[in-house]
Scaffold this active site. Structure first.
Site, mmCIF file in Angstrom:
data_model
loop_
_atom_site.group_PDB
_atom_site.id
_atom_site.type_symbol
_atom_site.label_atom_id
_atom_site.label_comp_id
_atom_site.label_asym_id
_atom_site.label_seq_id
_atom_site.Cartn_x
_atom_site.Cartn_y
_atom_site.Cartn_z
ATOM 1 N N ASP A 1 -16.020 -25.392 9.996
ATOM 2 C CA ASP A 1 -16.406 -26.496 10.868
ATOM 3 C C ASP A 1 -16.160 -26.037 12.301
ATOM 4 O O ASP A 1 -15.502 -25.027 12.539
ATOM 5 C CB ASP A 1 -15.567 -27.732 10.538
ATOM 6 C CG ASP A 1 -16.121 -29.012 11.159
ATOM 7 O OD1 ASP A 1 -17.158 -28.916 11.845
ATOM 8 O OD2 ASP A 1 -15.510 -30.073 10.974
ATOM 9 N N GLU B 1 1.415 4.697 -13.329
ATOM 10 C CA GLU B 1 2.444 3.672 -13.501
ATOM 11 C C GLU B 1 2.915 3.098 -12.162
ATOM 12 O O GLU B 1 3.494 2.026 -12.094
ATOM 13 C CB GLU B 1 3.644 4.232 -14.284
ATOM 14 C CG GLU B 1 4.589 5.138 -13.502
ATOM 15 C CD GLU B 1 4.054 6.544 -13.302
ATOM 16 O OE1 GLU B 1 4.715 7.332 -12.621
ATOM 17 O OE2 GLU B 1 2.967 6.853 -13.820
ATOM 18 N N ASP C 1 -9.885 -28.395 6.626
ATOM 19 C CA ASP C 1 -8.589 -29.073 6.656
ATOM 20 C C ASP C 1 -8.640 -30.532 6.224
ATOM 21 O O ASP C 1 -7.639 -31.229 6.294
ATOM 22 C CB ASP C 1 -7.980 -28.986 8.055
ATOM 23 C CG ASP C 1 -8.856 -29.647 9.121
ATOM 24 O OD1 ASP C 1 -9.941 -30.149 8.770
ATOM 25 O OD2 ASP C 1 -8.453 -29.645 10.297
ATOM 26 N N ASN D 1 6.704 14.255 -11.830
ATOM 27 C CA ASN D 1 6.134 12.923 -11.670
ATOM 28 C C ASN D 1 7.029 12.024 -10.814
ATOM 29 O O ASN D 1 6.555 11.263 -9.963
ATOM 30 C CB ASN D 1 5.932 12.291 -13.053
ATOM 31 C CG ASN D 1 5.136 11.009 -13.007
ATOM 32 O OD1 ASN D 1 4.020 10.980 -12.493
ATOM 33 N ND2 ASN D 1 5.713 9.935 -13.526
ATOM 34 N N ASP E 1 6.112 10.378 -7.272
ATOM 35 C CA ASP E 1 6.192 8.927 -7.067
ATOM 36 C C ASP E 1 6.991 8.592 -5.813
ATOM 37 O O ASP E 1 6.614 7.711 -5.040
ATOM 38 C CB ASP E 1 6.830 8.252 -8.278
ATOM 39 C CG ASP E 1 5.863 8.128 -9.450
ATOM 40 O OD1 ASP E 1 4.668 8.448 -9.269
ATOM 41 O OD2 ASP E 1 6.294 7.718 -10.549
ATOM 42 N N ASN F 1 -4.104 18.338 -11.636
ATOM 43 C CA ASN F 1 -2.942 19.110 -12.072
ATOM 44 C C ASN F 1 -2.625 18.879 -13.542
ATOM 45 O O ASN F 1 -2.313 19.820 -14.288
ATOM 46 C CB ASN F 1 -1.719 18.727 -11.226
ATOM 47 C CG ASN F 1 -1.698 19.466 -9.897
ATOM 48 O OD1 ASN F 1 -2.541 20.316 -9.631
ATOM 49 N ND2 ASN F 1 -0.743 19.139 -9.051
ATOM 50 N N ASP G 1 -12.827 -31.272 2.146
ATOM 51 C CA ASP G 1 -12.951 -29.815 2.108
ATOM 52 C C ASP G 1 -12.364 -29.194 0.845
ATOM 53 O O ASP G 1 -12.591 -28.010 0.584
ATOM 54 C CB ASP G 1 -12.261 -29.190 3.328
ATOM 55 C CG ASP G 1 -12.999 -29.473 4.624
ATOM 56 O OD1 ASP G 1 -14.237 -29.350 4.622
ATOM 57 O OD2 ASP G 1 -12.361 -29.824 5.628
#
Length: 830
Positions: free
Chosen positions: A312, A270, A575, A668, A672, A643, A579
């Site tokens: 270019d 998540e 540019d 968890n 995190d 785990n 292009d």
């Protein structure tokens, strides 16, 4: 709506009132949801909803403390995810706003640059070549005004638009000569227009749903989606297995269900969207420090994978400080006539002025007071020339300048030493060709200059007038190589990026620049070569060639498609108006802040400085971003997955749940938190040295190598807890909770690098956060809240056991990692 005073435009107050009345000038204005609604949207995760519902049921059955703690942990986890993503999104928006397209508007009697989204009906807008049409409008004044409206009509050729006072203002048809439409672009000329419709009321807005197709997902986006699906499949199988085992052993149904859902939460990546968002946002901020603004954050990943850059040479390899050095006749002598013809052409040309035009117009000593413009044939990339019809003292003349090869092909005469028109025979043509080649060998960019007398009543200039011309001579320009370009090209090559020069200049000039910069030429293809090749032949030849000269926009696009078909990730730096198609086609479209609107709109990144060094820094940042996202993915597929797999397997032989649901969720959450600094982490130099591509097979094989090691150590931990410490279920859960956190978190220092972990320095915040989380997990059982979490104080003999297990685990994972990389490198022939 009151009429607009056309000479002064709207007042600021009136413009603000109309913006409030008509809304933003966007096809689909971005709906800014309230922050609270954005936060609540993070609860739409099905696992979060199920978990909250299950904890609510638990509270109704009397387990109020456990239900409260589960709800609190879920709230903290969701808040953590929201805050990080919200900050990352804001940072990306602020950067993109720096290079937003603007329009030149007449307001309060003055011209000013206004964001396109702020335009309102009644605004008077000034347009010139290279601009995007910002809304539907009526033409008030026009000067050789040609627009490309292919997005509405499919017609590839530009159409001329002009003022028509007699036209009905309520007629909005693309065929109407007085109307211009949002999404079109100005090819040549200039105009003053009056905005009539904005946003969703425009012709483009009315078909916006059919045009609002999302761009195809990048390789990285596809890869992360595949990874998420892989983990979700494994999660479903493990959760189903766990639930069936607990039901078979007649364990409490609600507790078993909560355990299975908590296990699913622990397995689900998540945090991946947050890690990707924050890493991309940080990458965008770091690139901004290098003067590279990211419009589309996912392009950062593509930049890291890019292995071919097409560009270019003007402004990239050269200084873009072009000067007109010579103006010579057909015999190679200085010629004032050539300069005058070139000046007349550039001065009266209404299209987008090129740097060559600017260099010509520096010669202000030319007196044009007696000349008057009658008409012109605008420049286009197929003809590669521009013609203006001018008059002086009743005599009319067509002055033409363009690509020398095309100009010479149209000439039947040339000027001799006396200025008289002489028949252009084979000998003279050969002599002129030699002069052209000699100028190219010296590094000059060359334009051919020609003219033709026409009758005094000749009314308009058309393409068919460009025949039987008199060749006047050449205008020769110098653009010195950029001092930093050679070093930047070498750095790109060392980083595994091949640079291919795609230019409209001829081969000799381009070779001269490459020689000055020390760039070896591996192969050359010209526009004429490409024109006679089929796609298969071009795919084969484009691999070896690194110079593509005298190519038109369609051929540029074919080159990019050929390189992509060879499996390359291609970047394109451009540019100009021509292009835009190539910027769309490339995997990474890159433009510069001084580019025309069409190019800036098409690009995914904007360079604030036209410098390859900044581009090289952006490439390295893309690889750094990719590397840090991969660290999270490799963690999720190894230690974390191992785990959770052990926890599911433990239900087969343990007479109790190996962890309570709220302990899994707390595990968890702490994990995190330890991962939050990953976007800030350092990346080893060897990981920045080559392009990085998404490789699902690599991730799967890494999981199959490291995951079992993690599970093996979990089973050893189970055995030691039960036999050495004689742990009851509370002590077992406490001991394994601490061991699980310690191994999950600390293994990041092994997995984050291919090196020996002692020889790769992690980010300070990652180190402090990881150590802090492990320390917090060890102290948790000794706090007053331990009882509510189902923990009990750990005996003193547990900690030497934990230390030994941790050291052995890290050593074994390091060995497995080295074996995996060695085997992986051998299979790839490295």
């Amino acid at each position: 709506m009151d009429p607009t005073p056309l000479s002064t435009g709207l007042s600021s107050a009136e413009a603000a009132a109309r913006l409030n009345q008509y809304g933003s000038n966007q096809l689909k204005p971005a709906r800014q949801r309230a922050i609270l609604l954005q936060f609540l949207a993070h609860f739409r995760n099905p696992l979060v909803v199920v978990l909250l519902a299950a904890s609510g049921i638990s509270a109704l059955t009397g387990e109020t403390t456990g239900a409260f703690i589960i709800g609190l942990i879920v709230l903290m986890s969701v808040t953590l995810d929201f805050v990080q993503e919200f900050r990352a999104g804001r940072a990306a928006e602020q950067l993109a706003a720096q290079v937003a397209v603007t329009a030149t508007v007449l307001r309060d009697g003055m011209t000013r640059e206004v964001p396109v989204a702020a335009l309102v009906p009644g605004d008077v807008v000034l347009l010139s070549a290279g601009d995007l049409i910002p809304a539907d409008a009526w033409v008030l004044e026009a000067d050789d005004f040609f627009v490309n409206q292919a997005q509405l009509t499919g017609e590839a050729y530009p159409v001329e638009k002009r003022a028509d006072p007699a036209a009905r203002p309520d007629v909005w048809e693309p065929a109407a000569s007085h109307g211009v439409f949002m999404g079109s672009s100005v090819v040549s000329g200039s105009a003053r227009v009056l905005i009539g419709r904005t946003g969703s009321r425009t012709a483009l807005g009315q078909i916006a749903d059919s045009l609002a197709l999302l761009p195809p997902p990048t390789a990285f986006e596809r890869g992360t989606r595949q990874f998420g699906l892989l983990i979700m499949r494994l999660t479903f199988l493990l959760v189903l297995f766990t639930l069936l085992v607990n039901v078979a052993f007649h364990r409490p149904l609600l507790e078993s269900f909560l355990f299975a859902v908590a296990l699913a939460v622990g397995l689900t990546p998540e945090l991946l969207p947050m890690v990707v968002s924050v890493t991309l946002a940080r990458g965008a901020l770091r690139m901004a420090a290098w003067r590279v603004i990211v419009k589309r954050p996912s392009a950062i990943q593509d930049m890291g994978a890019m292995d071919v850059l097409c560009t270019d040479k003007t402004g990239t390899l050269t200084e873009a400080r072009i000067q007109l050095e010579r103006h010579v006749d057909a015999m190679g002598r200085d010629s004032a006539s050539v300069l005058e013809l070139a000046y007349l052409n550039s001065y009266f040309e209404s299209g987008l002025k090129s740097p060559l035009d600017d260099a010509i117009l520096q010669h202000e000593e030319i007196d044009i007071s007696g000349w008057q413009k009658i008409d012109e044939v605008p420049f286009d990339f197929e003809r590669r020339r521009v013609s203006v019809l001018v008059e002086r003292a009743g005599a009319r003349m067509l002055a033409v300048k363009g690509a020398p090869e095309d100009i010479l092909r149209l000439c039947t005469h040339y000027e001799d030493a006396s200025g008289a028109a002489v028949l252009l025979d084979e000998a003279a043509a050969a002599r002129i060709d030699e002069l052209f080649d000699a100028l190219g060998e010296e590094g000059f960019r060359v334009l051919g200059i020609a003219w033709r007398a026409v009758p005094a009543d000749h009314p308009h200039a058309v393409v068919t007038d460009e025949t039987e011309l008199v060749f006047a001579g050449f205008a020769a320009f110098l653009d010195p190589p950029k001092a930093s370009a050679g070093e930047a090209l070498a750095a790109l090559k060392a980083s595994g990026v091949a640079v291919k020069i795609v230019t409209g200049d001829n081969e000799r000039v381009t070779r001269h620049v490459c020689a000055q910069l020390g760039v070896p030429v591996s192969g050359v293809l010209t526009g004429n070569d490409i024109a006679i090749m089929n796609d298969d032949a071009l795919r084969a030849r484009s691999e070896e060639a690194n110079l593509f000269c005298r190519v038109n926009p369609a051929q540029k696009n074919r080159i990019l498609l050929a390189l992509k078909a060879r499996g390359h990730v291609v970047g394109y730096l451009g540019d100009g108006v021509n292009d835009a198609p190539s910027l769309h086609t490339a995997d990474v479209g890159i433009s510069v802040d001084s580019a025309v609107d069409v190019a800036k709109q098409a690009a995914a990144m904007i360079l604030l400085e036209h410098d390859l060094k900044a581009l090289h820094a952006g490439i390295l940042e893309g690889r750094r971003t990719f590397g840090n996202v991969m660290k999270y993915i490799m963690m999720a597929t190894s230690s974390n997955f191992g785990n959770m797999f052990s926890m599911a397997a433990a239900t087969l032989f343990l007479p109790f749940l190996p962890m309570l649901p709220l302990q899994i969720l707390l595990n968890n959450l702490l994990y995190d938190v330890s991962e939050i600094p990953l976007p800030l982490d350092n990346v080893d130099e060897e990981d920045l040295a080559r392009p990085r591509h998404w490789d699902m097979a690599f991730i799967r094989n890494f999981m199959l190598t490291i995951g079992p090691i993690s599970s093996l150590f979990d089973f050893i931990t189970f055995f030691l807890l039960l036999t050495v410490l004689n742990a009851n279920e509370t002590l077992f859960r406490t001991g394994w909770f601490v061991e699980s956190i310690a191994t999950q978190v600390l293994v990041i220092f092994v997995i984050r690098t291919r090196r020996n972990p002692l020889r790769s320095r992690p980010n300070l915040w990652l180190s402090l956060t990881s150590i802090g989380i492990v320390a917090a997990a060890m102290l948790l059982p000794f706090t007053p809240y331990a009882h509510y979490l189902g923990f009990t104080p750990l005996p003193a003999e547990f900690f030497p056991l934990l230390l030994g297990l941790m050291l052995a685990y890290l050593v074994l994972v390091e060995g497995g990692k080295r074996w995996f990389y060695k085997r992986n490198d051998m299979s790839r022939g490295r």
